[in-house]
Scaffold this motif. Structure first.
Motif, PDB file in Angstrom:
ATOM      1  N   LEU A 392      39.260  -2.442 -51.164  1.00 15.22           N
ATOM      2  CA  LEU A 392      38.719  -2.792 -49.855  1.00 15.22           C
ATOM      3  C   LEU A 392      39.427  -2.018 -48.751  1.00 15.22           C
ATOM      4  O   LEU A 392      38.795  -1.586 -47.780  1.00 15.22           O
ATOM      5  N   LEU A 393      40.733  -1.841 -48.900  1.00 15.95           N
ATOM      6  CA  LEU A 393      41.479  -1.037 -47.929  1.00 15.95           C
ATOM      7  C   LEU A 393      40.969   0.394 -47.916  1.00 15.95           C
ATOM      8  O   LEU A 393      40.780   0.987 -46.843  1.00 15.95           O
ATOM      9  N   ALA A 394      40.705   0.954 -49.096  1.00 16.83           N
ATOM     10  CA  ALA A 394      40.221   2.340 -49.184  1.00 16.83           C
ATOM     11  C   ALA A 394      38.879   2.500 -48.481  1.00 16.83           C
ATOM     12  O   ALA A 394      38.665   3.474 -47.738  1.00 16.83           O
ATOM     13  N   PHE A 395      37.969   1.554 -48.681  1.00 15.85           N
ATOM     14  CA  PHE A 395      36.654   1.655 -48.035  1.00 15.85           C
ATOM     15  C   PHE A 395      36.739   1.378 -46.532  1.00 15.85           C
ATOM     16  O   PHE A 395      35.951   1.927 -45.758  1.00 15.85           O
ATOM     17  N   THR A 396      37.682   0.529 -46.134  1.00 14.71           N
ATOM     18  CA  THR A 396      37.907   0.321 -44.701  1.00 14.71           C
ATOM     19  C   THR A 396      38.354   1.615 -44.040  1.00 14.71           C
ATOM     20  O   THR A 396      37.864   1.997 -42.964  1.00 14.71           O
ATOM     21  N   VAL A 397      39.284   2.312 -44.670  1.00 13.41           N
ATOM     22  CA  VAL A 397      39.774   3.595 -44.152  1.00 13.41           C
ATOM     23  C   VAL A 397      38.646   4.613 -44.089  1.00 13.41           C
ATOM     24  O   VAL A 397      38.516   5.363 -43.112  1.00 13.41           O
ATOM     25  N   LEU A 398      37.790   4.628 -45.128  1.00 11.59           N
ATOM     26  CA  LEU A 398      36.686   5.583 -45.156  1.00 11.59           C
ATOM     27  C   LEU A 398      35.684   5.299 -44.035  1.00 11.59           C
ATOM     28  O   LEU A 398      35.222   6.217 -43.352  1.00 11.59           O
ATOM     29  N   LEU A 399      35.341   4.036 -43.831  1.00 10.92           N
ATOM     30  CA  LEU A 399      34.434   3.682 -42.740  1.00 10.92           C
ATOM     31  C   LEU A 399      35.055   3.992 -41.383  1.00 10.92           C
ATOM     32  O   LEU A 399      34.364   4.413 -40.451  1.00 10.92           O
ATOM     33  N   ASN A 400      36.374   3.808 -41.285  1.00 15.95           N
ATOM     34  CA  ASN A 400      37.063   4.108 -40.032  1.00 15.95           C
ATOM     35  C   ASN A 400      37.071   5.599 -39.709  1.00 15.95           C
ATOM     36  O   ASN A 400      37.347   5.985 -38.571  1.00 15.95           O
ATOM     37  N   SER A 401      36.788   6.417 -40.706  1.00 15.97           N
ATOM     38  CA  SER A 401      36.728   7.856 -40.441  1.00 15.97           C
ATOM     39  C   SER A 401      35.409   8.251 -39.793  1.00 15.97           C
ATOM     40  O   SER A 401      35.265   9.386 -39.325  1.00 15.97           O
ATOM     41  N   VAL A 402      34.443   7.327 -39.749  1.00 15.89           N
ATOM     42  CA  VAL A 402      33.139   7.596 -39.137  1.00 15.89           C
ATOM     43  C   VAL A 402      32.933   6.766 -37.876  1.00 15.89           C
ATOM     44  O   VAL A 402      32.553   7.281 -36.821  1.00 15.89           O
ATOM     45  N   GLN A 403      33.187   5.449 -37.989  1.00 14.82           N
ATOM     46  CA  GLN A 403      32.838   4.524 -36.913  1.00 14.82           C
ATOM     47  C   GLN A 403      33.480   4.860 -35.562  1.00 14.82           C
ATOM     48  O   GLN A 403      32.782   4.896 -34.538  1.00 14.82           O
ATOM     49  N   PRO A 404      34.803   5.132 -35.476  1.00 11.37           N
ATOM     50  CA  PRO A 404      35.372   5.450 -34.164  1.00 11.37           C
ATOM     51  C   PRO A 404      34.815   6.735 -33.548  1.00 11.37           C
ATOM     52  O   PRO A 404      34.720   6.842 -32.317  1.00 11.37           O
ATOM     53  N   ILE A 405      34.439   7.695 -34.386  1.00  9.68           N
ATOM     54  CA  ILE A 405      33.889   8.946 -33.861  1.00  9.68           C
ATOM     55  C   ILE A 405      32.519   8.673 -33.223  1.00  9.68           C
ATOM     56  O   ILE A 405      32.210   9.186 -32.142  1.00  9.68           O
ATOM     57  N   LEU A 406      31.711   7.853 -33.865  1.00  7.82           N
ATOM     58  CA  LEU A 406      30.423   7.493 -33.277  1.00  7.82           C
ATOM     59  C   LEU A 406      30.613   6.669 -32.005  1.00  7.82           C
ATOM     60  O   LEU A 406      29.838   6.789 -31.056  1.00  7.82           O
ATOM     61  N   SER A 407      31.650   5.837 -31.975  1.00 12.00           N
ATOM     62  CA  SER A 407      31.977   5.123 -30.738  1.00 12.00           C
ATOM     63  C   SER A 407      32.399   6.093 -29.650  1.00 12.00           C
ATOM     64  O   SER A 407      32.103   5.897 -28.467  1.00 12.00           O
ATOM     65  N   GLY A 408      33.113   7.161 -30.047  1.00 13.25           N
ATOM     66  CA  GLY A 408      33.489   8.194 -29.089  1.00 13.25           C
ATOM     67  C   GLY A 408      32.280   8.890 -28.507  1.00 13.25           C
ATOM     68  O   GLY A 408      32.246   9.214 -27.308  1.00 13.25           O
TER      69      GLY A 408
END
Length: 496
Positions: A392-408
């Motif tokens: 779950l930590l690994a997939f959280t990190v992977l999603l975090n590599s996309v979500q903040p950029i789209l928020s940016g």
């Protein structure tokens, strides 16, 4: 523009362009066609990392100041550590997320004004942000003055709540420093002066380590002295940035204090609040995960394991947050310059590179999570719990590599109000209830809570933002960007 000549309000991005800028946009696109893809990718990468590199460094350093303060508090005793953790993670965490989010309105306005070469407007926006955030600091004072009864109401032990309330009161100067420092950082960041921010953070970090050691081990000033070190270090950082910005470092964008700063404050306030809510909803999401896990039966091991995972995630998250800053600036600059295609390409480059980095950390966590967990604990039950949570930590990190950029992208385009609604729906109306159902209803415990919040909240939010970004008409966004810059410029002239 609407047919009756009035500027349309709050259409997904916020700005509109003069015919000369549209012509300039056409020339830019023609030049881009003549360049090879590899050359364009390399040029955009250099522009992006000119912002992202220092931004990552600055965020890691700022995050480390809070970690160091908690570490020194831990050497004073368990009660002091608990009080410092509650005060900084709960009360100050809420304050930090809201103020940082409100200041991010400058990423939209200053970034687009800088792209449109309306440099003097950056200084006006900065002063408006100071006014709005300072007033919000005053409005939020009851949170600091009544922290103890609030923490008791939330179920904290009597002694922890009492001492946490004292620590929160000592954090009031830090609270007001946010109102000035966060806008200064966005003001400089929008002008691609991230190296200045990085150096100032480095100096403040070295100073913070030294003064923390002196106060705890030499002067023995206790928990209040430890708290004051953070106040002093952050005010030092703010003063360094202020001196640079106002004493010749930004001659085009800072021309002195202006009465224009008091015009258009209501519109500025609305955009700031939208930005604050958008980022605060994201910032608090995984704090809710910890609170929910703490209510499980025999939760001590689960909370310890989850805390280790969240610490690992917190450090790695500084990289996507650096991309968040870089993407917001690049998109805003290109839209302000009337170059919709450039904004689209900047988005694609940022997402691609962040995903590559996310995949690297995904693999690292999958194969080396036990070694990473040993940094925080040697308890075998805790390590086994971390092993179960690692996927779950690994997939959280992977999603975090996309979500903040789209928020940016959303911040750079001015979509904060829309994303705030998306975050509220995905995170708190879908993710949290699904986590509750899987954790308690299906008896999956912490894994169920986390899985529900990841795949029910974060993944859906990321998917929606991705669809919005892919379907975006970037040329229309560039036109709207110019309209917004011109509108605010005209308001300032009319009221000054």
């Amino acid at each position: 523009m609407s047919s009756n000549g009035k500027i349309e309000e709050n259409k997904v991005p916020l700005l509109d362009y003069a015919s000369s800028n549209i012509h300039k946009s056409y020339i830019l696109e023609q030049n881009q066609d003549e360049q090879s893809f590899a050359n364009r990718f390399w040029i955009e990468t250099k522009k992006l990392w000119h912002i992202v590199g220092p931004a990552i460094f600055s965020r890691i350093v700022s995050y480390s100041m809070f970690v160091i303060t908690q570490a020194f508090a831990g050497h004073l005793g368990d009660l002091e550590l608990a009080a410092m953790s509650i005060a900084s993670n709960v009360v100050l965490g809420f304050d930090f997320g809201l103020m940082l989010g409100m200041a991010s309105a400058l990423e939209t306005l200053c970034g687009q004004a800088f792209g449109a070469k309306k440099h003097y407007m950056l200084g006006v926006y900065l002063q408006r942000s100071w006014i709005v955030l300072f007033l919000c600091c005053i409005i939020m004072m009851p949170l600091f003055l009544f922290a103890t009864p609030v923490l008791k109401f939330l179920g904290q032990p009597e002694d922890v709540a009492e001492l946490s309330g004292v620590v929160v009161l000592a954090f009031i100067p830090l609270h007001f420093s946010f109102a000035f420092q966060f806008p200064l950082q966005r003001f400089l960041q929008s002008q691609l002066k991230n190296n200045v921010i990085a150096w100032a953070n480095f100096v403040a970090f070295i100073f913070h380590m030294l003064i923390s050691w002196l106060i705890v081990y030499k002067f023995h000033l206790g928990i209040i002295g430890t708290t004051l070190t953070l106040n002093i270090s952050w005010w030092l950082l703010m003063l360094m940035l202020l001196c640079y910005a106002t004493c010749g470092g930004c001659p085009l964008s800072w021309t002195g204090f202006s009465m224009e700063a008091f015009s258009g404050l209501w519109d500025f306030f609305k955009l700031s609040v939208s930005s604050g809510i958008m980022l605060c909803l994201e910032n608090w999401y995984y704090r809710v995960l910890i609170v929910m896990t703490g209510n499980l039966e025999n939760a001590k091991i689960a909370v310890d394991a989850l805390s280790i995972c969240m610490n690992i995630n917190g450090w790695e998250l500084m990289i996507p947050l650096g991309f968040f800053a870089g993407t917001g600036v690049r998109v805003a600059n290109e839209l302000g310059a009337g170059n919709g295609r450039g904004a689209k390409f900047a988005t694609a480059v940022a997402v691609t590179q962040s995903i590559v980095i996310g995949l690297f950390f995904w693999i690292l966590i999958i194969f080396f999570h036990n070694e990473l967990a040993l940094i925080f604990s040697t308890s075998q039950p805790v390590l086994e719990a971390v092993h179960k949570l690692s996927i779950l930590l690994a997939f959280t990190v992977l999603l975090n590599s996309v979500q903040p950029i789209l928020s940016g992208v959303a911040v750079g385009s001015g979509w904060q109000a829309y994303v705030a609604y998306i975050n509220l729906g995905c995170y708190y109306l879908l993710g949290v209830p699904l986590g509750f159902i899987m954790g308690w209803g299906f008896h999956y415990g912490v894994m169920g809570i986390w899985a529900g919040m990841i795949f029910g909240g974060t993944a859906i939010q990321t998917l929606i933002l991705a669809i919005i970004t892919i379907r975006c008409d970037w040329n229309k966004e560039a036109e709207k960007a110019s309209t917004h810059v011109k509108k605010w410029e005209d308001v300032g002239h009319l009221t000054s």
